[in-house]
Scaffold this active site. Sequence first.
Site, PDB file in Angstrom:
ATOM      1  N   HIS A  13       0.812  -1.211   0.000  1.00 13.45           N
ATOM      2  CA  HIS A  13       0.000   0.000   0.000  1.00 13.45           C
ATOM      3  C   HIS A  13       0.846   1.261   0.000  1.00 13.45           C
ATOM      4  O   HIS A  13       2.026   1.227   0.311  1.00 13.45           O
ATOM      5  CB  HIS A  13      -0.987   0.027   1.178  1.00 13.45           C
ATOM      6  N   HIS A  85       3.803   7.065   3.858  1.00 12.58           N
ATOM      7  CA  HIS A  85       4.768   5.971   3.693  1.00 12.58           C
ATOM      8  C   HIS A  85       4.348   5.027   2.581  1.00 12.58           C
ATOM      9  O   HIS A  85       3.220   5.062   2.111  1.00 12.58           O
ATOM     10  CB  HIS A  85       4.980   5.208   5.010  1.00 12.58           C
ATOM     11  N   GLU A 134       7.522   1.038   5.213  1.00 12.26           N
ATOM     12  CA  GLU A 134       7.022  -0.010   6.091  1.00 12.26           C
ATOM     13  C   GLU A 134       7.288  -1.353   5.422  1.00 12.26           C
ATOM     14  O   GLU A 134       7.108  -1.479   4.203  1.00 12.26           O
ATOM     15  CB  GLU A 134       5.502   0.201   6.275  1.00 12.26           C
TER      16      GLU A 134
END
Length: 140
Positions: A13, A85, A134
């Site tokens: 994502h 992010h 991440e």
Amino acid sequence: LIGSESLIERLNHVAIAVPDLTAAVTFYRDVLGAEVSAPLDLPEHGVTTVFVKLANTNLELLASLGDGSPISKFIEKNPGGGLHHLCFEVPDLFQAIDKVSQEKIRVLGEAKTGAHGVPVVFMHPKDTFGCLIELEEGKS
Ligand code: CO
């Protein structure tokens, strides 16, 4: 053979911090017509998340939750919201942490359970060319 050598696999994502989650949901769901999840509170991360499902990846809309949320600080600096992010999938999170740590890439804290119920960790943006990244274990 994609993924057999690479530490990172799919882009899971792209996360966008938003000052107003309801307004952001309205935009993605009602204006753009995308499939949007119900909000999920993650007190351990100080965020409420909503996922926007796309054909090739997802967006994660992040709003601050509680005192000392990392998103509150971000929104102070970026009042209209902004790119927060990227999240890459890794087959083995602890192996990935070992590898990046050997390369002097700092990870932020311990691995924690993320929005998908699997362990995640963040790498320091100063060690990753200005972009918070991440790492999430497995595929979702
Ligand atoms: Co994320």
